[in-house]
Scaffold this motif. Structure first.
Motif, PDB file in Angstrom:
ATOM      1  N   ARG A 262      12.367   8.681  -5.035  1.00 14.98           N
ATOM      2  CA  ARG A 262      11.296   7.646  -5.246  1.00 14.98           C
ATOM      3  C   ARG A 262      10.165   7.710  -4.311  1.00 14.98           C
ATOM      4  O   ARG A 262       9.039   7.783  -4.763  1.00 14.98           O
ATOM      5  CB  ARG A 262      11.791   6.169  -5.210  1.00 14.98           C
ATOM      6  N   LYS A 263      10.165   8.199  -2.954  1.00  9.79           N
ATOM      7  CA  LYS A 263       9.103   8.190  -2.276  1.00  9.79           C
ATOM      8  C   LYS A 263       8.409   9.384  -2.610  1.00  9.79           C
ATOM      9  O   LYS A 263       7.239   9.499  -2.769  1.00  9.79           O
ATOM     10  CB  LYS A 263       9.798   8.414  -0.692  1.00  9.79           C
TER      11      LYS A 263
ATOM     12  N   SER B  76       5.772  16.235  -8.164  1.00 10.64           N
ATOM     13  CA  SER B  76       5.215  15.546  -6.798  1.00 10.64           C
ATOM     14  C   SER B  76       6.081  16.233  -5.620  1.00 10.64           C
ATOM     15  O   SER B  76       7.080  16.599  -5.643  1.00 10.64           O
ATOM     16  CB  SER B  76       5.713  14.192  -6.919  1.00 10.64           C
ATOM     17  N   VAL B  77       5.082  16.669  -4.716  1.00 11.37           N
ATOM     18  CA  VAL B  77       5.836  17.481  -3.613  1.00 11.37           C
ATOM     19  C   VAL B  77       5.609  16.486  -2.336  1.00 11.37           C
ATOM     20  O   VAL B  77       4.648  16.119  -2.082  1.00 11.37           O
ATOM     21  CB  VAL B  77       5.024  18.708  -3.433  1.00 11.37           C
ATOM     22  N   SER B  78       6.729  16.509  -1.575  1.00  5.64           N
ATOM     23  CA  SER B  78       6.523  15.721  -0.108  1.00  5.64           C
ATOM     24  C   SER B  78       5.529  16.409   0.820  1.00  5.64           C
ATOM     25  O   SER B  78       5.343  17.577   0.582  1.00  5.64           O
ATOM     26  CB  SER B  78       8.130  15.806   0.514  1.00  5.64           C
ATOM     27  N   LYS B  79       5.077  15.694   1.518  1.00 10.96           N
ATOM     28  CA  LYS B  79       4.154  16.104   2.535  1.00 10.96           C
ATOM     29  C   LYS B  79       4.480  17.212   3.274  1.00 10.96           C
ATOM     30  O   LYS B  79       3.485  18.030   3.419  1.00 10.96           O
ATOM     31  CB  LYS B  79       3.657  14.796   3.585  1.00 10.96           C
TER      32      LYS B  79
ATOM     33  N   LYS C 118       0.939  -1.229   0.054  1.00 13.61           N
ATOM     34  CA  LYS C 118      -0.115   0.135   0.126  1.00 13.61           C
ATOM     35  C   LYS C 118       0.819   1.321   0.010  1.00 13.61           C
ATOM     36  O   LYS C 118       0.746   2.162  -0.906  1.00 13.61           O
ATOM     37  CB  LYS C 118      -1.002  -0.069   1.345  1.00 13.61           C
ATOM     38  N   LYS C 119       1.987   1.295   1.028  1.00 10.37           N
ATOM     39  CA  LYS C 119       2.540   2.560   1.146  1.00 10.37           C
ATOM     40  C   LYS C 119       4.129   2.230   0.778  1.00 10.37           C
ATOM     41  O   LYS C 119       4.791   3.001   1.086  1.00 10.37           O
ATOM     42  CB  LYS C 119       2.597   3.196   2.552  1.00 10.37           C
ATOM     43  N   LYS C 120       4.357   1.095   0.477  1.00 11.49           N
ATOM     44  CA  LYS C 120       5.855   0.750   0.190  1.00 11.49           C
ATOM     45  C   LYS C 120       6.286   1.133  -1.197  1.00 11.49           C
ATOM     46  O   LYS C 120       5.449   1.087  -2.117  1.00 11.49           O
ATOM     47  CB  LYS C 120       5.754  -0.866   0.282  1.00 11.49           C
ATOM     48  N   GLU C 121       7.450   1.880  -1.298  1.00 13.09           N
ATOM     49  CA  GLU C 121       8.012   2.210  -2.257  1.00 13.09           C
ATOM     50  C   GLU C 121       8.116   0.914  -3.383  1.00 13.09           C
ATOM     51  O   GLU C 121       8.528  -0.086  -2.919  1.00 13.09           O
ATOM     52  CB  GLU C 121       9.516   2.667  -2.090  1.00 13.09           C
ATOM     53  N   ARG C 122       7.793   1.228  -4.448  1.00 10.96           N
ATOM     54  CA  ARG C 122       7.707   0.070  -5.668  1.00 10.96           C
ATOM     55  C   ARG C 122       9.065   0.002  -6.221  1.00 10.96           C
ATOM     56  O   ARG C 122       9.564   1.153  -6.749  1.00 10.96           O
ATOM     57  CB  ARG C 122       6.606   0.731  -6.619  1.00 10.96           C
ATOM     58  N   PRO C 123       9.409  -1.252  -6.581  1.00  7.14           N
ATOM     59  CA  PRO C 123      10.814  -1.565  -7.144  1.00  7.14           C
ATOM     60  C   PRO C 123      11.075  -0.999  -8.745  1.00  7.14           C
ATOM     61  O   PRO C 123       9.959  -0.934  -9.427  1.00  7.14           O
ATOM     62  CB  PRO C 123      10.715  -3.053  -7.088  1.00  7.14           C
TER      63      PRO C 123
ATOM     64  N   GLY D 214       4.024  11.287  -3.131  1.00  2.00           N
ATOM     65  CA  GLY D 214       4.227  12.882  -2.949  1.00  2.00           C
ATOM     66  C   GLY D 214       2.914  13.322  -3.315  1.00  2.00           C
ATOM     67  O   GLY D 214       2.089  12.639  -4.066  1.00  2.00           O
ATOM     68  N   ASP D 215       2.644  14.569  -2.971  1.00  2.00           N
ATOM     69  CA  ASP D 215       1.266  15.202  -3.508  1.00  2.00           C
ATOM     70  C   ASP D 215       1.580  15.270  -5.230  1.00  2.00           C
ATOM     71  O   ASP D 215       2.553  16.313  -5.265  1.00  2.00           O
ATOM     72  CB  ASP D 215       0.941  16.564  -2.671  1.00  2.00           C
ATOM     73  N   PHE D 216       0.504  15.406  -5.823  1.00  2.00           N
ATOM     74  CA  PHE D 216       0.877  15.214  -7.240  1.00  2.00           C
ATOM     75  C   PHE D 216       0.037  16.651  -7.751  1.00  2.00           C
ATOM     76  O   PHE D 216      -1.138  16.833  -7.517  1.00  2.00           O
ATOM     77  CB  PHE D 216       0.207  13.993  -7.865  1.00  2.00           C
ATOM     78  N   TYR D 217       0.813  17.216  -8.751  1.00  2.00           N
ATOM     79  CA  TYR D 217       0.224  18.298  -9.243  1.00  2.00           C
ATOM     80  C   TYR D 217       0.511  18.462 -10.986  1.00  2.00           C
ATOM     81  O   TYR D 217       1.714  18.045 -11.353  1.00  2.00           O
ATOM     82  CB  TYR D 217       0.579  19.508  -8.768  1.00  2.00           C
TER      83      TYR D 217
END
Ligand code: DGJ
Length: 711
Positions: A589-590, A613-616, A288-293, A595-598
């Motif tokens: 990657r995180k 993509s912006v970090s929280k 769910k929240k795990k970084e994808r390879p 991240g919040d997408f625009y």
């Protein structure tokens, strides 16, 4: 939170309020959060209904249409009771959202027949998306037939334009806007899947903001907009009523798929709510929240033409560049040397795998990569051992030539025997290969819908129930595996599938120019961590166009990054470039995936397009800005960034790209970066541009907060 005041229920999300008058089945208000609820009675005008029926004097599109036991089609559902549930009820047999929140249950009864209609509204504490579902219970003593049961009805006041996402194979997700004049407009799918052609995610844009809708369902769907002469705009979404006729015996219930809706001031607001909702309440499991390879997939590199040596070569080259997962695509089983045969024969082709799947997977793991496998479980080739043994497993009408698409037939998943077979053989593939990733493909649409003993009007939905039974059993059996759905690209990219598959292959078109629009379209309703996005070789396999490797990478960073090419064919320089790309991707990657997408610029109609993509905490952002073409004599293209803290100072640094000599860097306030024009003065200086005429210009920026306050 849900508040009750007599018959009025106020459903509050962080930024919106939905007020419902239960006894009259009316919406009193839906929109921006009300600070004080006040007296809704005083603002009642044209009734906005949450259900509508046919047979009396309402001639608008109904949400429910039944063939009653009395032979008529008239119903008169009236209010029976309401309840606030602490737990969200599950929908039997269907995927649905989950999480903490309260649910309003409303019950309406058609007194003459005693048939009950339940409507559920769930509000989650952390998100503006409201989940809505309906169920019908036959408390009468005779059977009835459901001709339509919408999952959601919303009546809006005023004028709206409708935004839909339409396309075809390798051209999914094209954004289409239409102004609704008076009349009925709908989109739908009849091919058994949510489809490449019209995704169930839609928006209605009005003066006060944007309403968005989606369906947690992967089969035939229909979204209706009726702009009534009265000034009301009705929105309905649910299973397509085309060919639909469901028999409900006494004591039985029918559950319509869940729908979701949200309101936001603008399209960006809708996307951010939908993304957060999907990330938290749809996608589940370990990934769910795990970084994808970062993966390499051999499909575009080899198609069916591979052997052990070739595959291990690709794996070694990929490992050297920093790839983490090797995905073996179509062609590893039975005598699958081309598209004409072997679907259904899920046993190893010893020759092509050099000794079987486990043998190959072990070799890949020895190289240091995880192993992933492709399957297409819902299909059968006529030239297969499975078909020879079980021709009755195929979906076809007896006595008729079946329609073949991609030379294959579909399995009749409405049959429990077929479901059990699929679960058994596919589980075995995953178990014996030790795969940590599965790509679940579906390469044709349903034709000749037929299953012995199944009424025609129930077939499509029964197929979906069978499909969900299969995917839920397999994904539950392998909770550690990362699943990526695929349907000849994005032909079944929907919320139903995302309840089981954490990712979805966005499109078979990997050409950067086409991908920019396809991913931009997808991003309106779906987050970047769900979108498979690969860098492929040039000239592109589908379009024949070329773009610099760095451009292809930049655009693939809008989703979950992969490489889809024969990496043994890369030059030393290209391998170095890819190695640096992957290094960069892993570092950020995180933020890129979660991240919040625009969206930046305007992919559908503008010359500048991109995303960020912006970090929280708004401390780090990665932005990709792309220019479609050079406009001579005009000012340099410019961009306005989004999602930053206006009162902080940021460093904006271009990523070092092999196709640009310089990597400019400057600092500026967040406010300026978002409101002013950031000119891309060197964007046309792409050194690889001449060799690849017609290509895009693209730069990636790393934006980091350097000072908290601007002084
Ligand atoms: C369609 C998919 O979208 C491709 O990526 C590939 O897996 C092929 N099917 C294989 O047949």
């Amino acid at each position: 939170m849900i508040r009750k005041n007599g018959a009025i229920f106020c459903l509050e999300t962080p930024h919106t309020t939905l007020a419902i008058k239960a006894d009259t089945a009316e919406y009193l208000y839906y929109g921006k959060k009300l600070v004080s609820a006040g007296n809704f009675e005083s603002c009642r005008g044209l009734p906005c209904k949450l259900l509508s029926q046919f047979g009396q004097d309402d001639y608008t599109e109904p949400s429910i249409l039944l063939e009653n036991a009395d032979g008529g089609i008239s119903t008169a559902f009236t209010f029976s009771k309401s309840k606030i549930l602490k737990e969200k009820p599950q929908i039997p047999g269907l995927p649905s959202s989950y999480g903490k929140g309260k649910t309003l249950e409303l019950k309406y009864v058609d007194e003459p027949t005693k048939v009950a209609l339940y409507i559920y509204y769930t509000v989650f504490e952390d998100n503006d998306v409201i989940a809505v579902s309906s169920k019908l219970f036959n408390a009468s003593e005779k059977e009835l037939h459901i001709r339509r049961l919408a999952s959601l009805q919303l009546d809006l006041l005023g004028d709206y334009s409708v935004v839909t996402f339409e396309g075809a194979f390798a051209r999914e997700w094209q954004k289409v806007s239409r102004t609704l004049n008076k009349g009925v407009f709908y989109i739908d799918s009849k091919n058994g899947a949510s489809s490449h052609n019209r995704n169930p995610f839609v928006m209605a844009k009005g003066q006060d903001g944007v309403y968005a809708f989606n369906l947690v369902y992967s089969g035939n769907h229909k979204e209706i907009f009726e702009a009534c002469e009265s000034g009301k705009t009705r929105v309905l979404t649910g299973i397509n009523d085309f060919m639909f006729r469901w028999t409900l015996a006494p004591g039985e219930q029918f559950d319509a798929p869940e729908a979701v809706m949200c309101f936001a001031p603008d399209e960006d607001g809708v996307s951010s709510q939908m993304h957060a909702f999907i990330g938290e309440h749809i996608v589940r499991g370990k990934w769910k929240k795990k970084e994808r390879p970062v993966l390499v997939n051999n499909w575009e590199g080899t198609h069916f033409d591979f052997n052990e040596e070739k595959l291990l070569g690709i794996a070694r080259a990929a490992k050297k560049a920093g790839v983490e997962l090797f995905v073996l695509d179509d062609g590893w089983f039975g005598n699958r040397c081309d598209e004409h045969r072997a679907l259904g024969d899920w046993y190893d082709n010893i020759e092509k795998t050099g000794g079987g799947l486990k043998h190959l997977a072990d070799k890949i793991r020895e190289i240091g990569l995880d192993f992933g496998i492709w399957v297409e479980p819902e299909m059968i080739s006529e030239d297969s051992d499975l078909f020879r043994k079980h021709p009755e497993f195929a979906m076809r009408v007896p006595g008729r030539e079946p329609t073949r698409l991609r030379w294959q037939l579909c399995l009749n998943l409405a049959d429990e025997k077929v479901q059990n077979y699929v679960v058994r053989v596919i589980s075995d593939v995953i178990a014996r290969s030790g795969a940590t990733y599965v790509k679940w493909d579906y390469n044709r649409t349903l034709t000749d819908p037929f299953g012995k003993g199944i009424p025609q009007g129930e077939y499509f939905h029964r197929y979906m129930l069978g499909y969900y039974r299969i995917v839920s059993r397999i994904t539950e059996k392998f909770p550690d595996v990362l699943f990526e759905g695929c349907a000849g690209g994005g032909g079944r990219f929907d919320l139903g599938n995302l309840c089981y598959f954490q990712q979805y292959w966005t499109s078979d078109d990997t050409d950067a120019r086409k991908r920019l629009k396809i991913q931009d379209g997808t991003s309106y309703g779906y987050p970047q961590a769900t979108m498979g996005a690969h860098v492929s070789a040039c000239p592109n396999y589908h379009t024949g166009d070329s773009n610099p490797l760095e451009t292809r990478f930049n655009i693939a960073c809008g989703g979950v990054l992969g490489y889809e090419m024969d990496m043994t064919k890369l030059s030393v320089e290209e391998t170095e470039v890819i190695t640096r790309q992957i290094e960069f991707y892993k570092e950020y990657r995180k933020v890129l995936q979660f991240g919040d997408f625009y969206r930046l610029g305007n992919a559908f109609g503008g010359n500048v397009a991109g995303f960020m993509s912006v970090s929280k905490d708004k401390g780090t952002a990665v932005a990709v800005v792309t220019v479609y073409e050079q406009i001579f004599g005009g000012p340099a293209p410019a961009v306005k960034f989004k999602g930053l803290d206006p009162s902080s100072v940021y460093e904006v640094k271009a990523r070092e790209q092999a196709n640009y000599k310089k990597a400019p860097c400057f600092t500026a306030g967040g406010g300026f970066l978002m409101q002013g024009n950031v000119f891309l003065s060197d964007i046309y200086e792409d050194t690889q541009r001449r060799e690849n005429s017609g290509c895009l210009y693209s730069r990636m920026f790393l934006i980091t907060k350097v000072k908290k306050e601007y002084s």
